[in-house]
Design a protein around this motif. Structure first.
Motif, PDB file in Angstrom:
ATOM      1  N   HIS A 198      38.853  20.456  76.626  1.00 19.21           N
ATOM      2  CA  HIS A 198      37.625  20.445  75.574  1.00 19.21           C
ATOM      3  C   HIS A 198      37.528  19.437  74.478  1.00 19.21           C
ATOM      4  O   HIS A 198      36.506  18.869  74.231  1.00 19.21           O
ATOM      5  N   SER A 199      38.544  18.911  74.212  1.00 18.22           N
ATOM      6  CA  SER A 199      38.576  17.795  73.024  1.00 18.22           C
ATOM      7  C   SER A 199      38.345  16.500  74.129  1.00 18.22           C
ATOM      8  O   SER A 199      37.464  15.572  73.374  1.00 18.22           O
ATOM      9  N   SER A 253      34.491  16.990  74.137  1.00 14.39           N
ATOM     10  CA  SER A 253      33.870  16.725  72.877  1.00 14.39           C
ATOM     11  C   SER A 253      33.950  15.489  72.287  1.00 14.39           C
ATOM     12  O   SER A 253      32.877  14.979  71.809  1.00 14.39           O
ATOM     13  N   SER A 254      34.941  14.636  72.771  1.00 11.31           N
ATOM     14  CA  SER A 254      35.096  13.286  72.171  1.00 11.31           C
ATOM     15  C   SER A 254      34.159  12.420  72.864  1.00 11.31           C
ATOM     16  O   SER A 254      33.318  11.455  72.082  1.00 11.31           O
ATOM     17  N   ASN A 313      36.831  28.972  70.905  1.00  7.70           N
ATOM     18  CA  ASN A 313      37.700  27.975  71.332  1.00  7.70           C
ATOM     19  C   ASN A 313      39.190  28.585  70.936  1.00  7.70           C
ATOM     20  O   ASN A 313      39.714  28.712  69.943  1.00  7.70           O
ATOM     21  N   ASN A 324      41.728  27.158  70.906  1.00  7.74           N
ATOM     22  CA  ASN A 324      42.427  26.188  70.082  1.00  7.74           C
ATOM     23  C   ASN A 324      42.385  26.663  68.361  1.00  7.74           C
ATOM     24  O   ASN A 324      42.995  25.880  67.765  1.00  7.74           O
TER      25      ASN A 324
END
Length: 177
Positions: A51-52, A55-56, A154, A156
């Motif tokens: 996910h990160s 996203s990044s 999410n 997280n």
């Protein structure tokens, strides 16, 4: 032994809800995806770990998102409980897409689907897959066992998992007239 099994099963069933919503049409979308494979239970970890990353990638390359992240299952081996899938972010396609290690661009072709809403931990969202297969069999609806899951939360972010929501789709098979 049987009483303990029943107790564990009853407790497990309290932790999620599957609602069959019926047929719906999904639109086509362009997406950035990470391809993964493994046991079905590892799907949620694959999503969380990427996910990160996705996203990044979108942020660094000024790519506009166009919807909720989703899992697109291409192969579901129910005997071995293994799946091959893409974890995708729908995006607005631009003329020149950047090259990036482990990220591919794909067009998701929507179409007519059988839909369920799943509330619970995404690790056990396959309960909705089986519910859709069961509903399709009982209703004489032919589906392809290639689930698509759109995620509203999410994990997280610390939200109580009984409030997590996903929309789960199973593609309808086209008539062979």
């Amino acid at each position: 032994m049987l009483l303990k099994f029943n107790e564990v099963l009853t407790e497990h069933i309290k932790n999620f809800v599957v609602t069959i919503n019926g047929e719906e049409k999904l639109e086509n979308t362009f997406c950035a995806c990470v391809s993964l494979k493994g046991e079905q239970m590892s799907k949620a970890n694959g999503m969380m770990s990427n996910h990160s990353y996705l996203s990044s990638f979108a942020l660094q390359n000024k790519i506009e998102l166009n919807g909720r992240p989703f899992v697109w299952v291409h192969n579901w081996d129910r005997t071995k409980d293994r799946i091959t899938y893409d974890f995708c972010f729908p995006i607005i396609r631009s003329k020149k897409m950047p090259e990036w290690k482990d990220i591919s661009f794909k067009k998701f072709y929507g179409g007519k689907m059988l839909k369920a809403t799943y509330n619970g931990n995404y690790i056990t969202s396959d309960r909705a897959w089986y519910a859709l297969l069961d509903h399709a069999a009982k209703s004489n609806i032919k589906v392809k066992p290639e689930p698509i899951e759109f995620f509203y939360n999410n994990p997280n972010m610390g939200i109580d998992e009984v409030n997590w929501k996903a929309e789960i789709y199973m593609p309808l098979q086209e008539n062979e007239d």
